[in-house]
Design an enzyme around this catalytic site. Structure first.
Site, PDB file in Angstrom:
ATOM      1  CG  ASP A  73      -1.950  -1.029   1.263  1.00 13.49           C
ATOM      2  OD1 ASP A  73      -1.903  -1.944   0.420  1.00 13.49           O
ATOM      3  OD2 ASP A  73      -2.829  -0.970   2.141  1.00 13.49           O
ATOM      4  CE  LYS A  81      -5.695   1.301   3.021  1.00 11.12           C
ATOM      5  NZ  LYS A  81      -4.520   0.548   3.555  1.00 11.12           N
ATOM      6  CE  LYS A 124      -7.752  -2.171   3.016  1.00 10.30           C
ATOM      7  NZ  LYS A 124      -6.410  -2.640   3.415  1.00 10.30           N
TER       8      LYS A 124
END
Length: 326
Positions: free
Chosen positions: A91, A153, A182
């Protein structure tokens, strides 16, 4: 969608700077027990966690975290090292300043460089929605779609805001079909979890609600402060420094906000906050500690075993789903 399928999309996360290896081990054990998608940790623990898990659960890590403001080569190097150490997913945080400068090519190339470093492994791109305008969020949907990354995300959890229904829906409308979504932060109940999925998310991250688990090794005063907090008892500090953090309101937070309002020198503010996280986590100092918290603090009412927190979240999700199907 049953609870096992839901849990298989949850990244069990511990990214606090004070996280210890025994705590990471516990995180790994819990992720295996509940069938989580991965453990999400800082890169310093990737090699240990990968060896400890030995394939029983995926290892996800964060790079350029939590600010995203470092040099692209540094991000790529951190990502490449993490993969070499056993990370299955990465990430990354975008360069928010470059985005706000309108340097869209630089933002895209920053992501592409990290994607090149991780190769076939999954890359999720954190855009920190709470710091962006709607126009900037839409632009990031376009950039991520064109970057080669697999996910977009919402949040780091360190900038004062988490996923909102509006942001998840906005992503679903504007990202390319191959990009998954996400939702991170702002989730503490089964209803919120199901709402994120209904709006288009295929993964979530929860944090604050786990601080009040019996297993969480923070000071009891920290847990009680979270339980007593209402919906309006958190505040964002550090906006003027470019490093916003949401914390529970207390004497130190109010004093810091006043110092920001008066534009006092950064050195003076740093004197106030030096050691404040330790004072919260280990000492439970209700006046001078920095009690980091998400916006869900007002939804927490009891210290419970981690198992019960997950079971109640899943039960709430299943009950809501059944109600919709009735």
């Amino acid at each position: 969608m049953d609870r096992n399928e839901i849990l298989s999309h949850v990244d069990h996360t511990l990214l606090k700077p004070e996280a210890t290896w025994p705590q990471i081990q516990t995180l790994c054990d819990e992720a295996v027990e509940y069938g989580a998608a991965s453990v999400c940790i800082n890169t310093c623990y990737v090699k240990q966690a990968a060896g400890y898990l030995a394939g029983r659960c995926k290892v996800c890590c964060v790079v350029g975290f939590p600010l995203g403001a470092m040099d692209t080569a540094s991000k790529a190097f951190e990502a490449r090292t993490a993969i070499a150490n056993g990370a299955d997913e990465v990430d990354m945080v975008i360069n928010i300043g470059r985005l706000k400068n309108g340097e869209y090519d630089a933002v895209r190339e920053d992501i592409r460089a990290v994607k090149e470093a991780v190769g076939e492994k999954i890359l999720k791109v954190i855009i920190e929605t709470c710091l962006l305008t709607e126009e900037e969020k839409i632009k990031m949907c376009e950039i991520v779609s064109d970057s080669g990354a697999e996910y977009i995300k919402t949040s780091t959890g360190f900038a004062g805001g988490g996923a909102t229904r509006e942001d998840v829906a906005l992503f679903a409308k504007h990202v390319a079909p191959h990009v998954k979504i996400k939702a991170a932060g702002g989730i503490a109940s089964g209803r919120q979890l199901l709402a994120a999925y209904a709006l288009g998310a295929c993964g979530v991250q929860v944090g604050t609600c786990l601080l009040v688990s019996e297993e969480c090794p923070i000071h009891p005063n920290y847990k009680q402060a979270l339980l007593k907090a209402g919906a309006n008892d958190t505040v964002v500090t550090g906006r003027t420094t470019g490093a916003p953090v949401r914390v529970l309101k207390n004497k130190m937070a109010r004093q810091y906000l006043e110092m920001e309002k008066e534009n006092m020198p950064l050195a003076e503010r740093e004197k106030l906050t030096l050691g404040s996280l330790r004072r919260a986590v280990f000492d439970g100092d209700l006046d001078s500690g920095s009690f980091m918290s998400g916006q869900v603090a007002g939804m927490l009412h009891e210290v419970k075993p981690l198992r019960k927190i997950f079971e109640e979240m899943m039960a709430g999700c299943e009950a809501t789903l059944k109600g919709l199907e009735a």
